[in-house]
Design a protein around this motif. Structure first.
Motif, short mmCIF file in Angstrom:
data_model
loop_
_atom_site.label_atom_id
_atom_site.label_comp_id
_atom_site.label_asym_id
_atom_site.label_seq_id
_atom_site.Cartn_x
_atom_site.Cartn_y
_atom_site.Cartn_z
N SER A 146 -42.25 9.39 65.32
CA SER A 146 -43.42 9.85 64.57
C SER A 146 -43.92 11.14 65.19
O SER A 146 -43.84 11.34 66.40
CB SER A 146 -44.52 8.78 64.51
OG SER A 146 -44.75 8.24 65.77
N TRP A 153 -46.86 14.58 65.20
CA TRP A 153 -48.26 14.93 64.97
C TRP A 153 -48.36 15.55 63.58
O TRP A 153 -47.66 16.54 63.28
CB TRP A 153 -48.75 15.90 66.04
CG TRP A 153 -48.83 15.24 67.35
CD1 TRP A 153 -49.88 14.51 67.85
CD2 TRP A 153 -47.81 15.20 68.36
NE1 TRP A 153 -49.55 14.02 69.10
CE2 TRP A 153 -48.31 14.43 69.44
CE3 TRP A 153 -46.53 15.73 68.46
CZ2 TRP A 153 -47.57 14.18 70.59
CZ3 TRP A 153 -45.79 15.48 69.60
CH2 TRP A 153 -46.31 14.72 70.65
N ASN A 209 -50.29 17.51 62.03
CA ASN A 209 -50.67 18.90 61.84
C ASN A 209 -49.77 19.91 62.52
O ASN A 209 -49.89 21.11 62.28
CB ASN A 209 -52.10 19.13 62.34
CG ASN A 209 -53.11 18.73 61.29
OD1 ASN A 209 -52.87 18.90 60.10
ND2 ASN A 209 -54.21 18.18 61.72
N LEU A 210 -48.89 19.44 63.40
CA LEU A 210 -48.01 20.38 64.08
C LEU A 210 -46.74 20.57 63.25
O LEU A 210 -46.21 19.61 62.69
CB LEU A 210 -47.61 19.87 65.47
CG LEU A 210 -48.71 19.62 66.49
CD1 LEU A 210 -48.11 19.44 67.88
CD2 LEU A 210 -49.71 20.74 66.51
N SER A 211 -46.24 21.80 63.20
CA SER A 211 -44.99 22.03 62.48
C SER A 211 -43.83 21.51 63.32
O SER A 211 -43.97 21.27 64.52
CB SER A 211 -44.83 23.53 62.22
OG SER A 211 -44.54 24.19 63.44
N GLY A 249 -41.22 23.10 64.30
CA GLY A 249 -40.90 24.07 65.34
C GLY A 249 -41.84 23.95 66.53
O GLY A 249 -41.42 24.01 67.68
N GLU A 250 -43.13 23.76 66.25
CA GLU A 250 -44.10 23.61 67.33
C GLU A 250 -43.79 22.35 68.15
O GLU A 250 -43.87 22.36 69.38
CB GLU A 250 -45.52 23.53 66.76
CG GLU A 250 -46.06 24.85 66.26
CD GLU A 250 -47.46 24.74 65.71
OE1 GLU A 250 -48.32 25.56 66.07
OE2 GLU A 250 -47.71 23.84 64.88
N LEU A 252 -42.90 22.18 72.03
CA LEU A 252 -43.73 21.39 72.95
C LEU A 252 -42.86 20.44 73.76
O LEU A 252 -42.93 20.37 74.98
CB LEU A 252 -44.77 20.60 72.14
CG LEU A 252 -45.57 19.57 72.94
CD1 LEU A 252 -46.56 20.29 73.84
CD2 LEU A 252 -46.30 18.61 72.01
N LEU A 253 -42.00 19.68 73.04
CA LEU A 253 -41.19 18.66 73.72
C LEU A 253 -40.20 19.28 74.69
O LEU A 253 -39.94 18.73 75.76
CB LEU A 253 -40.46 17.79 72.70
CG LEU A 253 -41.35 16.91 71.81
CD1 LEU A 253 -40.53 16.13 70.81
CD2 LEU A 253 -42.19 15.95 72.64
N ARG A 292 -44.88 20.90 58.19
CA ARG A 292 -45.79 20.14 59.05
C ARG A 292 -45.29 18.71 59.22
O ARG A 292 -44.66 18.17 58.32
CB ARG A 292 -47.18 20.11 58.44
CG ARG A 292 -47.71 21.48 58.16
CD ARG A 292 -49.02 21.72 58.86
NE ARG A 292 -49.44 23.09 58.57
CZ ARG A 292 -50.01 23.89 59.45
NH1 ARG A 292 -50.22 23.46 60.67
NH2 ARG A 292 -50.36 25.09 59.12
N ARG A 332 -46.59 15.88 58.91
CA ARG A 332 -46.90 14.86 57.91
C ARG A 332 -46.00 14.96 56.69
O ARG A 332 -45.87 14.02 55.92
CB ARG A 332 -48.37 14.96 57.49
CG ARG A 332 -48.69 16.05 56.52
CD ARG A 332 -50.11 15.93 56.03
NE ARG A 332 -51.06 16.51 56.96
CZ ARG A 332 -51.36 17.81 56.97
NH1 ARG A 332 -50.82 18.62 56.10
NH2 ARG A 332 -52.21 18.29 57.84
#
Ligand SMILES: Nc1ncnc2c1ncn2[C@@H]1O[C@H](COP(=O)(O)OP(=O)(O)O)[C@@H](O)[C@H]1O
Ligand SMILES: [Mg+2]
Lengths: 531, 297
Positions: B87, B89, B91-93, B95-96, B100-101, B127, B129
């Motif tokens: 799953s 976030w 709102n995060l795309s 790519g983001e 991050l990971l 995004r 979602r």
């Protein structure tokens, strides 16, 4: 008609709760207005204060004379219209975009029904719901002892406002790609309607002798503003009460036209896409926590600024009224017991509320990690080079920072407001008082982190219970004359009032905060991930 | 070189549920190891214990020579993990999320990241979602593959992917194997493990019931034949390694041990074949035959 029956069955509980809740809110506040302010003189005093204070006009509405009906209209109409508006936009999304998103429409559309049938059914069910709400509202006003004509006009205004937002909600469902953004558009539309008339009323020209107001033009951009002009219970003008129906027809008509022309699942506004790369700000745990808290924090900060600014606008009006009305001074004193002067009382009372709001902002930022944990987003994070202490610690740091942001901005807004009305010494007191709330709000936020570390499954519920208890005890404890043993359990009971004489309680609170933070970070190391 | 993963008698209980009941698992460095078992057999629980997300109730576990509960962060610097159900976030795309990971593991290799995005046909601007289950899985896979690791843990990584993407995934596993990495791949589909893994551990109700190289496990598996042929049931049943011969309409149906397939095919060709379907061995069948378990696939 099968569609209508099906939609009604699916929504009977949620819709009934909305309608009954609004009707109860209405009857309750109507009864409260007539029982709390008996006598034209008492009502006139309150309305004088209201007319002299733009921020109160923005919050409430427009009075019209010193009758109970005038005060009722001033106090409750805008709130009820907002509640009814939200009921309608959420309703429209539940039966529109949300159905489409979850594929329920596909089943229907595959059957032998026209492409507009679901929309017709939504409009009819919405019309029915608003009529029921209208009848219950009229009954509510009657039961609370207001006259029949006024009750009818007021109910008409509420119903037509509700239908206007039904149309807006249906249009939002055609524009937005997801039910989430459809709901956002709906909520923004309702709040915008409330804010426009708030601005128009605040900037309007008060007529103190007639106890009424001529709003300025922004009020005329809002369906709530139109319905307000019906002055139910006093002038009972039907025309303005019906005016929102024009918006209902316009927005609903566009929704139908768009729906007839578009494909299933398509939308006028495409889903917004995001950046292909993360900015440097997002490449750490702290950055992630800040990013996830950002949206809500902006809302909390705006609230803090408004509350802070309220001090400046209220000061002059309250100073005048309190001189002639000891009751108001009494209430303010209960909120800030150690204060002598009214301005000081006002600063203490409002900064206390701001501190509680700041705590709520912080709790929300911290509890987000628990949401990540239950939804499975924490698992890949904690499988990276991220310790559990860093995971919780980042959210806690952002939570504490959120508290500071809300309170500092509120302090600055209060400073500006008071300085603008020429009370420079008071403006410094407001800033100091805002800072004095910090340690108490920190305590609640750090306690939420401890709860996440030791009782993850119950943490969300318990954290908000702790918050609620601190609020009830801190705000109403003195009014309820609770024993000191109970009062002392709320950190807000230990916030000193400026000018400070005793720093002891503040130092103790800060030590408690540090201990809670350390406890949370140590204890979270010992526990497993728990879904 | 230290053993990549080593557990002895691993036990994990959740209240009264015994999710792991004395599990032994050994994964040598550089091997691609299949971790095979039906749903609910304890695969995800094992992986979570190996990651130090859960604490073992008994037994011992070592990952890259370290204790996963005590030295979790040190181990995590050297591994990449893709959970079974990803799953994101909302709102995060994509790519983001990938950046991050990977940054929390030391940062992605930019060239690799770009190639993976195009191979997996993933739009990084969508995004969280708005991604489907398969695309959420791809986000996690790209994040895992975009930076080299010593050890890769995949929990049912292909459950949301279509066959083309499964192939991309297999290619990436081959690549990291070539770079000398160790891979543990859980699955409940026998054929998937057969294509990728040289070693397999089969887990059932929290215990390892078989472990070894694929050829060592061949004796466990049988292939089902449905053939329209001139041969008689009696002739077929007489061949070594042929079981359960029976008639189904105009066909003969029977199962053949894996090492007996060659001679059976020769015999069939001699007798003449006008139609034939052959089904690979499935985990469900294997469990039914060897342990009397009925497992839903
Ligand atoms: N957090 C938990 N609480 C209670 N029971 C669990 C939990 N996690 C797993 N289980 C149980 O442990 C068993 C093994 O589950 P799991 O490891 O997810 O199996 P698999 O990944 O092989 O499908 C199942 O019976 C499951 O219900
Ligand atoms: Mg699993």
């Amino acid at each position: 008609m099968a569609v209508l029956g099906q939609q009604l069955r699916r929504d009977r509980v949620v819709l009934s709760i909305w309608i009954v809740a609004i009707a109860v809110l209405l009857a309750g506040s109507a009864a409260a207005v007539s029982s709390e302010f008996t006598g034209a003189a008492a009502r006139a005093a309150v309305l004088q204060l209201g007319l002299a204070t733009p921020s109160l006009l923005a919050l409430r509405g427009i009075p019209n004379g010193d009758s109970a009906g005038s005060l009722l209209w001033f106090q409750v109409f805008a709130f009820l219209a907002v509640a009814g508006g939200l009921m309608n936009t959420f309703f429209a999304t539940r039966h529109g975009r949300a159905d489409e998103e979850q594929g329920r429409r596909e089943l229907l559309a595959a059957g032998a029904i026209g492409r507009l049938a679901p929309l017709v059914a939504t409009a009819m069910l919405g019309l029915l719901a608003n009529l029921v709400l209208g009848v219950l509202s009229a009954l509510g006003f009657l039961v609370a002892g207001y006259d029949g004509t006024g009750a009818l006009v007021a109910a008409t205004g509420l119903t037509s406002c509700g239908l206007a937002f039904l149309g807006v909600g249906m249009l939002a469902g055609e524009l937005a790609a997801t039910s989430r953004s459809a709901n956002s558009i709906g909520v923004v539309a309702v709040l915008l309607a409330y804010a426009l008339r708030g601005a128009g009323d605040a900037l309007g020209t008060p007529h103190f002798e007639k106890l009424t107001l001529t709003p300025s033009w922004p009020s005329w951009l809002s369906p709530i503003g139109w319905a307000q002009q019906s002055f139910a219970f006093t002038e009972n003008r039907v025309g303005p009460a019906l005016l929102p129906l024009a918006l209902a027809a316009l927005a609903g008509g566009i929704a139908f036209a768009v729906h007839a022309r578009r494909d299933l699942g398509a939308s006028l506004l495409p889903e917004r896409s995001g950046p292909a790369h993360a900015g440097v700000g997002l490449r750490s745990m702290l950055g992630l926590a800040a990013r996830l808290a950002r949206g809500a924090l902006i809302a909390w900060a705006v609230g803090g600024v408004l509350l802070g600014a309220l001090i400046g606008t209220l000061t002059n009006a309250v100073a005048g009224v309190a001189a002639s009305n000891p009751q108001i001074t009494q209430v303010l004193k209960a909120f800030a017991p150690n204060r002598q002067d009214t301005v000081g009382l006002l600063i203490g009372a409002i900064m206390l509320m701001t501190g509680m709001m700041a705590a709520a902002a912080g709790i929300q930022a911290v509890l987000r990690v628990r949401g990540d944990e239950t939804d499975g987003r924490a698992e890949p994070l904690l499988a990276l080079a991220v310790s559990r202490a860093r995971w919780l610690g980042s959210a806690l740091a952002v939570g504490l920072a959120a508290v500071a942001v809300v309170l500092v901005l509120a302090g600055i807004a209060a400073f500006a407001g008071l300085a603008a009305s020429g009370r420079l010494s008071d403006s410094w007191r407001a800033v100091e008082q805002a800072l004095a709330e910090l340690p108490a709000a920190f305590t609640i936020v750090a306690a939420a982190a401890v709860l996440i570390a030791i009782v993850p499954r119950a943490s969300i519920l318990l954290a908000w219970l702790v918050f609620a208890a601190a609020i009830v005890i801190g705000l109403f404890g003195p009014l309820l004359t609770l024993p000191t043993g109970v009062l002392d359990t709320s950190p807000f009971s230990h916030v000193p009032s400026v000018p400070f004489t005793d720093w002891g309680p503040t130092v103790v609170l800060l030590v408690v905060d540090a201990a809670l933070v350390a406890l949370a970070l140590v204890l979270v190391r010992r526990r497993e991930l728990s879904s | 070189m230290t053993i990549a993963i080593h557990t002895r008698g691993l036990v994990k209980t959740f209240g009264r549920v015994r999710a792991l009941d004395g599990l032994d698992l050994t994964v040598e460095p550089g091997e691609v190891h299949g971790f095979l078992g039906p749903n609910g057999s304890g695969k995800s629980t094992t992986i979570r214990v190996l990651l130090g997300l859960l604490r073992a109730s008994g037994g011992s576990a070592m990952v890259l020579g370290l204790d996963p509960w005590r030295d979790a962060v040190a181990i995590h610097r050297r591994l990449a993990y893709v959970p079974g159900d990803v799953s994101l976030w909302p709102n995060l795309s994509g790519g983001e999320t990938i950046d991050l990971l990977t940054s929390l593991r030391g940062g992605a290799d930019p060239g690799l990241r770009a190639r993976l995005l195009s191979d997996f046909e993933l739009d990084p601007t969508t995004r969280g979602r708005a991604y489907s289950k398969g695309n959420r899985q791809k986000v996690a896979l790209v994040a895992a593959f975009a930076r080299r690791a010593e050890l890769y843990l995949f929990d049912e990584p292909t459950s949301g992917l279509d066959p083309v993407m499964e192939e991309v995934f297999r290619r990436e596993v081959e690549r990291v194997r070539g770079e000398g990495a160790t891979v543990l791949l859980s699955s409940h589909i026998l054929s998937e493990v057969e294509q990728l893994c040289e070693k397999v551990t089969i887990v059932r109700a929290g215990k390892a019931v078989e472990s070894g190289s694929l050829s060592e496990l061949r004796h466990l598996t049988r292939t089902s034949f449905h053939v329209a042929t001139g041969a008689t049931p009696a002739e077929l049943a007489a061949l070594p390694g042929v079981h359960d011969v029976h008639r189904e309409a105009d066909r003969l149906a029977f199962d053949v041990d894996t090492d007996a397939i060659g001679p059976v095919l020769t015999a069939l060709t001699a007798a003449g074949v006008s139609a034939m379907t052959v089904a690979p061995p499935s985990l469900e069948e294997l469990f039914l035959r060897h342990y009397g378990d009925r497992v839903e696939s």
